[in-house]
Every structure is written in C-alpha cells, then in structure tokens.
Design a protein around this motif. Structure first.
Motif, PDB file in Angstrom:
ATOM      1  N   SER A 120      10.925 -62.718 -13.388  1.00 53.62           N
ATOM      2  CA  SER A 120      10.500 -62.211 -14.689  1.00 53.62           C
ATOM      3  C   SER A 120      10.446 -60.688 -14.632  1.00 53.62           C
ATOM      4  O   SER A 120      10.369 -60.081 -13.569  1.00 53.62           O
ATOM      5  CB  SER A 120       9.134 -62.790 -15.079  1.00 53.62           C
ATOM      6  N   GLY A 121      10.491 -60.063 -15.802  1.00 48.36           N
ATOM      7  CA  GLY A 121      10.474 -58.609 -15.859  1.00 48.36           C
ATOM      8  C   GLY A 121       9.107 -58.034 -15.546  1.00 48.36           C
ATOM      9  O   GLY A 121       8.076 -58.699 -15.664  1.00 48.36           O
ATOM     10  N   ASP A 122       9.105 -56.771 -15.127  1.00 49.98           N
ATOM     11  CA  ASP A 122       7.862 -56.062 -14.845  1.00 49.98           C
ATOM     12  C   ASP A 122       7.195 -55.623 -16.138  1.00 49.98           C
ATOM     13  O   ASP A 122       7.841 -55.465 -17.179  1.00 49.98           O
ATOM     14  CB  ASP A 122       8.127 -54.826 -13.979  1.00 49.98           C
ATOM     15  N   LEU A 123       5.907 -55.392 -16.065  1.00 49.99           N
ATOM     16  CA  LEU A 123       5.148 -54.837 -17.176  1.00 49.99           C
ATOM     17  C   LEU A 123       4.422 -53.607 -16.639  1.00 49.99           C
ATOM     18  O   LEU A 123       3.528 -53.724 -15.804  1.00 49.99           O
ATOM     19  CB  LEU A 123       4.152 -55.863 -17.727  1.00 49.99           C
ATOM     20  N   ASP A 124       4.854 -52.432 -17.070  1.00 45.91           N
ATOM     21  CA  ASP A 124       4.306 -51.171 -16.574  1.00 45.91           C
ATOM     22  C   ASP A 124       3.446 -50.527 -17.642  1.00 45.91           C
ATOM     23  O   ASP A 124       3.861 -50.410 -18.802  1.00 45.91           O
ATOM     24  CB  ASP A 124       5.427 -50.198 -16.176  1.00 45.91           C
ATOM     25  N   LEU A 125       2.253 -50.100 -17.250  1.00 41.26           N
ATOM     26  CA  LEU A 125       1.347 -49.371 -18.129  1.00 41.26           C
ATOM     27  C   LEU A 125       1.008 -48.071 -17.426  1.00 41.26           C
ATOM     28  O   LEU A 125       0.333 -48.074 -16.393  1.00 41.26           O
ATOM     29  CB  LEU A 125       0.084 -50.201 -18.401  1.00 41.26           C
ATOM     30  N   ASN A 137      -5.038 -40.149 -19.313  1.00 39.11           N
ATOM     31  CA  ASN A 137      -5.818 -41.243 -18.751  1.00 39.11           C
ATOM     32  C   ASN A 137      -5.329 -42.586 -19.283  1.00 39.11           C
ATOM     33  O   ASN A 137      -4.642 -42.664 -20.298  1.00 39.11           O
ATOM     34  CB  ASN A 137      -7.297 -41.086 -19.106  1.00 39.11           C
ATOM     35  N   ILE A 138      -5.715 -43.652 -18.595  1.00 40.92           N
ATOM     36  CA  ILE A 138      -5.521 -45.024 -19.068  1.00 40.92           C
ATOM     37  C   ILE A 138      -6.893 -45.669 -19.149  1.00 40.92           C
ATOM     38  O   ILE A 138      -7.623 -45.714 -18.160  1.00 40.92           O
ATOM     39  CB  ILE A 138      -4.600 -45.830 -18.131  1.00 40.92           C
ATOM     40  N   GLY A 139      -7.244 -46.130 -20.321  1.00 43.65           N
ATOM     41  CA  GLY A 139      -8.532 -46.789 -20.504  1.00 43.65           C
ATOM     42  C   GLY A 139      -8.345 -48.254 -20.855  1.00 43.65           C
ATOM     43  O   GLY A 139      -7.546 -48.590 -21.723  1.00 43.65           O
ATOM     44  N   ILE A 140      -9.042 -49.119 -20.150  1.00 42.50           N
ATOM     45  CA  ILE A 140      -9.032 -50.551 -20.446  1.00 42.50           C
ATOM     46  C   ILE A 140     -10.473 -50.957 -20.714  1.00 42.50           C
ATOM     47  O   ILE A 140     -11.323 -50.860 -19.829  1.00 42.50           O
ATOM     48  CB  ILE A 140      -8.445 -51.373 -19.282  1.00 42.50           C
ATOM     49  N   SER A 141     -10.748 -51.391 -21.928  1.00 40.49           N
ATOM     50  CA  SER A 141     -12.127 -51.752 -22.262  1.00 40.49           C
ATOM     51  C   SER A 141     -12.118 -52.933 -23.211  1.00 40.49           C
ATOM     52  O   SER A 141     -11.172 -53.127 -23.985  1.00 40.49           O
ATOM     53  CB  SER A 141     -12.864 -50.569 -22.899  1.00 40.49           C
ATOM     54  N   SER A 142     -13.153 -53.719 -23.141  1.00 41.67           N
ATOM     55  CA  SER A 142     -13.295 -54.853 -24.056  1.00 41.67           C
ATOM     56  C   SER A 142     -14.152 -54.428 -25.245  1.00 41.67           C
ATOM     57  O   SER A 142     -14.823 -53.393 -25.216  1.00 41.67           O
ATOM     58  CB  SER A 142     -13.947 -56.034 -23.335  1.00 41.67           C
ATOM     59  N   GLY A 143     -14.136 -55.223 -26.294  1.00 41.71           N
ATOM     60  CA  GLY A 143     -14.855 -54.888 -27.509  1.00 41.71           C
ATOM     61  C   GLY A 143     -16.347 -55.161 -27.407  1.00 41.71           C
ATOM     62  O   GLY A 143     -16.805 -55.998 -26.620  1.00 41.71           O
ATOM     63  N   SER A 144     -17.101 -54.442 -28.218  1.00 43.34           N
ATOM     64  CA  SER A 144     -18.547 -54.646 -28.310  1.00 43.34           C
ATOM     65  C   SER A 144     -18.858 -55.649 -29.408  1.00 43.34           C
ATOM     66  O   SER A 144     -18.051 -55.899 -30.296  1.00 43.34           O
ATOM     67  CB  SER A 144     -19.253 -53.320 -28.620  1.00 43.34           C
ATOM     68  N   SER A 145     -20.033 -56.231 -29.332  1.00 51.66           N
ATOM     69  CA  SER A 145     -20.520 -57.126 -30.377  1.00 51.66           C
ATOM     70  C   SER A 145     -21.672 -56.442 -31.093  1.00 51.66           C
ATOM     71  O   SER A 145     -22.656 -56.036 -30.472  1.00 51.66           O
ATOM     72  CB  SER A 145     -20.987 -58.452 -29.778  1.00 51.66           C
ATOM     73  N   LEU A 146     -21.541 -56.303 -32.410  1.00 47.50           N
ATOM     74  CA  LEU A 146     -22.576 -55.635 -33.192  1.00 47.50           C
ATOM     75  C   LEU A 146     -23.577 -56.610 -33.797  1.00 47.50           C
ATOM     76  O   LEU A 146     -24.581 -56.180 -34.365  1.00 47.50           O
ATOM     77  CB  LEU A 146     -21.931 -54.817 -34.320  1.00 47.50           C
ATOM     78  N   GLY A 147     -23.314 -57.923 -33.687  1.00 47.16           N
ATOM     79  CA  GLY A 147     -24.163 -58.895 -34.363  1.00 47.16           C
ATOM     80  C   GLY A 147     -24.906 -59.834 -33.428  1.00 47.16           C
ATOM     81  O   GLY A 147     -25.236 -60.948 -33.821  1.00 47.16           O
ATOM     82  N   GLY A 148     -25.165 -59.423 -32.206  1.00 50.18           N
ATOM     83  CA  GLY A 148     -25.942 -60.260 -31.307  1.00 50.18           C
ATOM     84  C   GLY A 148     -25.120 -61.163 -30.421  1.00 50.18           C
ATOM     85  O   GLY A 148     -25.675 -61.913 -29.613  1.00 50.18           O
ATOM     86  N   GLY A 149     -23.797 -61.144 -30.527  1.00 49.20           N
ATOM     87  CA  GLY A 149     -22.963 -61.956 -29.657  1.00 49.20           C
ATOM     88  C   GLY A 149     -22.678 -61.254 -28.339  1.00 49.20           C
ATOM     89  O   GLY A 149     -23.260 -60.217 -28.021  1.00 49.20           O
ATOM     90  N   SER A 150     -21.803 -61.832 -27.572  1.00 46.47           N
ATOM     91  CA  SER A 150     -21.449 -61.276 -26.271  1.00 46.47           C
ATOM     92  C   SER A 150     -20.290 -60.294 -26.413  1.00 46.47           C
ATOM     93  O   SER A 150     -19.385 -60.489 -27.229  1.00 46.47           O
ATOM     94  CB  SER A 150     -21.037 -62.399 -25.308  1.00 46.47           C
ATOM     95  N   GLY A 151     -20.330 -59.247 -25.613  1.00 53.28           N
ATOM     96  CA  GLY A 151     -19.199 -58.347 -25.528  1.00 53.28           C
ATOM     97  C   GLY A 151     -18.037 -59.031 -24.829  1.00 53.28           C
ATOM     98  O   GLY A 151     -18.204 -60.010 -24.104  1.00 53.28           O
TER      99      GLY A 151
END
Length: 178
Positions: A120-125, A137-151
């Motif tokens: 398979s092909g490579d995936l470069d970031l 820079n390279i930033g990898i982050s997950s989303g926040s929850s504003l309503g009491g759920g989990s990030g």
C-alpha cells in the motif's frame, strides 16, 4: 469595456430529475485533450474564485463532489494534486475540513492510501522546510467537549501482521526529536 458578460451553461429544470451536464474532450488513439477551467488574470484586484459545489437538498442528502485521477489498464493511474497558490510573499493556505452542524454530528475526515496487493502507499504528514527561520509545526489534537461529555482520544497505532504463518512482522511506532 468595464465588465465582461456572464456565460451560463445549464441543463433545464424539471419536476423530477433535471438533465446531466457533461463536459468532455474527444477520445484519441494518442493523447486525449485536456480540460482547463481557469479564471482571468487581474492586474490590480483580487484573483477570481472557482467554486465547485454539489447540489443542495431540502429533504434528502446533499450531492457529492467526486474528484479522481484517471484510471489506467497498463500504466499508473492519474494523480490528483491539490496545491495552494504560489506567491513571492506567502503561499495560500490549504484547508481540508468537514462542515459544521448546528443540530447533529459533523462529518468525518479520512485521509488514507488505497488498499494494495503487493504494497500500500505511504501516508506522509510533514511541514515544509525553510532556508532561514523556523520550520512549521505539526499539531495533532482531539476535540473538546463543551457540554459535559468526554473529549476525543488521540491514538497512534502500528498495524499488526494478519497472516502470521507467512512470517511477517508487526509495524513499529517511532517518535523521535529532530
């Protein structure tokens, strides 16, 4: 003149299904012709935009925009290049994102190379290099929850070998400073 006129190419309206609008070049035993879509050059103002947008639906799903390279029976399939504009000052941004949703879920963004038989092909970031100054820079982050759920979670995982009898090895995860 101060302004040139509009050119509108459209299929007719209909109560059930409107007609298809097809723009194609002719076939050839050699090289088929290209299709070029471009806006005019501006001497002093902003360059004009090109908008490619699928149809809006009031009661069902919106239309899809599908951009793909050409297939080949004996050679390499055509590439799809999405590149921002060059500039002596600063090149343009490239944004890949799903749209916001006011009442439901937002769409996912998937970036992957295709499934291959041999490999398979490579995936470069990577961020670009600079001759002087600081590299991006390279930033990898997950989303926040504003309503009491989990990030959201961030998972970095190498793939395992599915056919262990063949003698393959699992992939590795390497994190290294520059």
């Amino acid at each position: 003149s101060d302004a040139s006129g509009e050119v509108i190419i459209s299929s007719g309206t209909a109560s059930e299904t409107s007609g298809v609008l097809k723009l194609t070049t002719g076939s050839s035993s050699g090289a088929a012709g290209s299709i070029v879509v471009s806006t005019g050059v501006s001497d002093a103002g902003l360059g004009s935009d090109i908008l490619v947008e699928a149809g809006h639906s009031l009661l069902s799903d919106g239309g899809m925009v599908d951009v793909r390279g050409g297939a080949s029976d004996n050679g390499v399939g055509g590439a799809v290049n999405v590149i921002s504009g060059t500039s002596a000052v600063s090149s343009g941004n490239l944004v890949v994102a799903s749209s916001s949703s006011s009442n439901g879920n937002t769409g996912s963004v998937s970036v992957s190379s295709g499934i291959g038989y041999d490999a398979s092909g490579d995936l470069d970031l990577e961020s670009g290099s600079v001759e002087s100054g600081n590299a991006g820079n390279i930033g990898i982050s997950s989303g926040s929850s504003l309503g009491g759920g989990s990030g959201g979670n961030v998972r970095i995982e190498s793939a395992g070998e599915l056919l262990e009898l063949v003698g393959g090895v699992d992939g590795t995860v390497s994190i290294q400073a520059g």
